[in-house]
Enzyme design. Structure first.
Site, mmCIF file in Angstrom:
data_model
loop_
_atom_site.group_PDB
_atom_site.id
_atom_site.type_symbol
_atom_site.label_atom_id
_atom_site.label_comp_id
_atom_site.label_asym_id
_atom_site.label_seq_id
_atom_site.Cartn_x
_atom_site.Cartn_y
_atom_site.Cartn_z
ATOM 1 C CG HIS A 101 -0.279 -0.393 2.641
ATOM 2 N ND1 HIS A 101 0.379 -1.473 2.822
ATOM 3 C CD2 HIS A 101 -0.019 1.076 3.288
ATOM 4 C CE1 HIS A 101 0.804 -1.311 4.417
ATOM 5 N NE2 HIS A 101 0.355 0.218 4.533
ATOM 6 C CG HIS A 103 1.423 5.517 3.961
ATOM 7 N ND1 HIS A 103 0.294 5.016 5.538
ATOM 8 C CD2 HIS A 103 2.082 4.328 3.986
ATOM 9 C CE1 HIS A 103 1.124 4.475 5.645
ATOM 10 N NE2 HIS A 103 1.833 3.605 4.826
#
Length: 140
Positions: A101, A103
């Site tokens: 993922h 940010h």
């Protein structure tokens, strides 16, 4: 492919409700529940990849474009002065969920310092040693 026991896979496919900022056929971007700043967003691929080293090249080619689009919307909509794009690989690097993922963290004038470090030093011999070790691995 997705993993049944992965919390981010469940969020990405919509099994767990989330504050979705953006979604397309490859990604779901959600507000982070433990934000570093106002508007902190996570970009989750809908396929499961543990980290950057496992990430499919086609997905990798698209993720920075999504981050840029979200960052631009943050600058306009949240009036932040800038944003960081952060991606952690492995527990030692701060990865807490083993699903790749990204940010996108809005940064505000006068806000807290984050994603900073004090530059270190190394010798010419250390640089040569490092180069040799990495280049050997890249050649494999």
């Amino acid at each position: 492919m997705q993993k049944e026991d992965c919390i981010f896979c469940k969020i990405a496919r919509g099994d767990i409700p989330s504050a979705t900022v953006y979604e397309d056929e490859n990604f779901r971007a959600i507000l982070d529940l433990g934000p570093a700043s106002y508007g902190h967003t996570l970009i989750l691929p809908k396929e499961h990849f543990t980290d950057l080293c496992e990430l499919d090249e086609a997905v990798a080619e698209k993720v920075l474009g999504v981050a840029a689009r979200i960052g631009k919307a943050m600058k306009s909509g949240l009036h932040c002065a800038g944003f960081n794009v952060v991606q952690n690989n492995g527990e030692a690097a701060g990865q807490t969920v083993m699903h790749f993922h990204v940010h996108v963290i809005p940064r505000y004038e006068g806000g807290p310092r984050m994603v900073n470090w004090t530059p270190g030093e190394n010798t010419e011999a250390e640089r040569e040693e490092i180069l040799g070790k990495i280049k050997v691995e890249l050649g494999k």
